[in-house]
Design a protein around this motif. Sequence first.
Motif, short mmCIF file in Angstrom:
data_model
loop_
_atom_site.label_atom_id
_atom_site.label_comp_id
_atom_site.label_asym_id
_atom_site.label_seq_id
_atom_site.Cartn_x
_atom_site.Cartn_y
_atom_site.Cartn_z
N VAL A 1 -0.57 -7.99 7.87
CA VAL A 1 -0.28 -8.52 6.54
C VAL A 1 0.46 -7.46 5.71
CG1 VAL A 1 -1.29 -9.39 4.39
CG2 VAL A 1 -2.29 -10.04 6.60
N ASP A 2 1.61 -7.84 5.16
CA ASP A 2 2.40 -6.98 4.27
C ASP A 2 2.54 -7.65 2.92
OD1 ASP A 2 2.84 -4.96 6.18
OD2 ASP A 2 4.53 -6.06 7.03
N MET A 3 2.69 -6.83 1.88
CA MET A 3 2.77 -7.44 0.54
C MET A 3 3.56 -6.66 -0.51
SD MET A 3 0.11 -5.36 0.84
CE MET A 3 -0.98 -6.38 1.84
N PHE A 4 3.72 -5.37 -0.37
CA PHE A 4 4.41 -4.59 -1.40
C PHE A 4 5.92 -4.61 -1.18
CE2 PHE A 4 0.20 -2.40 -1.22
CZ PHE A 4 -0.23 -2.80 -2.47
N TYR A 5 6.66 -5.01 -2.23
CA TYR A 5 8.11 -5.15 -2.11
C TYR A 5 8.76 -4.57 -3.35
CZ TYR A 5 12.64 -7.49 -1.36
OH TYR A 5 13.97 -7.76 -1.17
N PHE A 6 9.63 -3.57 -3.14
CA PHE A 6 10.27 -2.88 -4.26
C PHE A 6 11.80 -2.85 -4.06
CE2 PHE A 6 5.96 -1.23 -4.16
CZ PHE A 6 5.60 -1.28 -5.50
N PRO A 7 12.49 -3.96 -4.36
CA PRO A 7 13.96 -3.97 -4.27
C PRO A 7 14.57 -3.28 -5.49
CG PRO A 7 13.18 -6.12 -4.99
CD PRO A 7 11.96 -5.28 -4.75
N HIS B 1 4.74 -9.60 -2.36
CA HIS B 1 5.46 -10.64 -1.61
C HIS B 1 4.74 -10.82 -0.28
CE1 HIS B 1 8.92 -12.99 -0.16
NE2 HIS B 1 8.68 -12.38 1.00
N TYR B 2 3.97 -11.90 -0.17
CA TYR B 2 3.12 -12.08 1.01
C TYR B 2 3.94 -12.44 2.24
CZ TYR B 2 -0.51 -14.20 4.01
OH TYR B 2 -1.33 -14.53 5.06
N THR B 3 3.86 -11.57 3.24
CA THR B 3 4.50 -11.83 4.52
C THR B 3 3.63 -11.27 5.63
OG1 THR B 3 6.56 -11.57 5.79
CG2 THR B 3 5.84 -9.69 4.49
N GLU B 4 3.86 -11.70 6.85
CA GLU B 4 3.14 -11.19 8.01
C GLU B 4 4.15 -10.85 9.09
OE1 GLU B 4 0.29 -14.12 9.21
OE2 GLU B 4 -1.02 -13.77 7.49
N ASN B 5 3.84 -9.85 9.89
CA ASN B 5 4.75 -9.49 10.97
C ASN B 5 3.98 -9.23 12.26
OD1 ASN B 5 4.61 -6.40 11.64
ND2 ASN B 5 4.40 -6.53 9.42
#
Length: 201
Positions: free
Chosen positions: A131-137, A46-50
């Motif tokens: 850049v963040d990308m790993f998402y484990f809900p 899940h491509y996001t940036e912070n």
Amino acid sequence: MKAAYTKPFLTAAFIILLDQIIKIWVRKHMILGDEIRFLGNRGMLHYTENNGMAFGMELGGEFGKLALTLFRIVAVCGIGYALVFLIKHKYHRGLIMMVALILAGALGNIIDSTFYGVIYKYAGLFHGRVVDMFYFPLLTGSFPKWLPIWGGEEFIFFRPVFNLADASISIGVIMILLNQKRYFKQEEPEVSSPNSEMVEE
């Protein structure tokens, strides 16, 4: 002695390189908010940036962003010095490798926040976004309505989106905390008995 430095620093270099390869791939092949599912609804890119710290936490404002980046640089210098110190004084190999993981993770995110703004032409030096990308809900649901404050609200575990650098830091810190007794074990000095002193005389 030089061989003692090779493994931890090579490990750190490999993690930094892999972290940057993943981030560059995500930036090139995805747009913000895009998702690529590989474990259905339980695991995805899940491509996001912070603008802030690990796992999407933030320190507000332009000054906060600059202060955080500079703090990271100072912290990395300190971690690097600590790693050299631990190797030089022959501390536990497990501790040395975990500090190497922390160093790699910190450097991985520093590259983003220091240079990405300039490289991708959206901000100045030290003002880049991580850049963040790993998402484990893994678990989703709602809190019971009778629960104070959060009653009825959506519940997600694990909510933060992270990158390989964040994971490297977390693993290093957690393993050090779990293995404190083993990593920081002090050798007890030998105490000679009275009888042994008499024999020597």
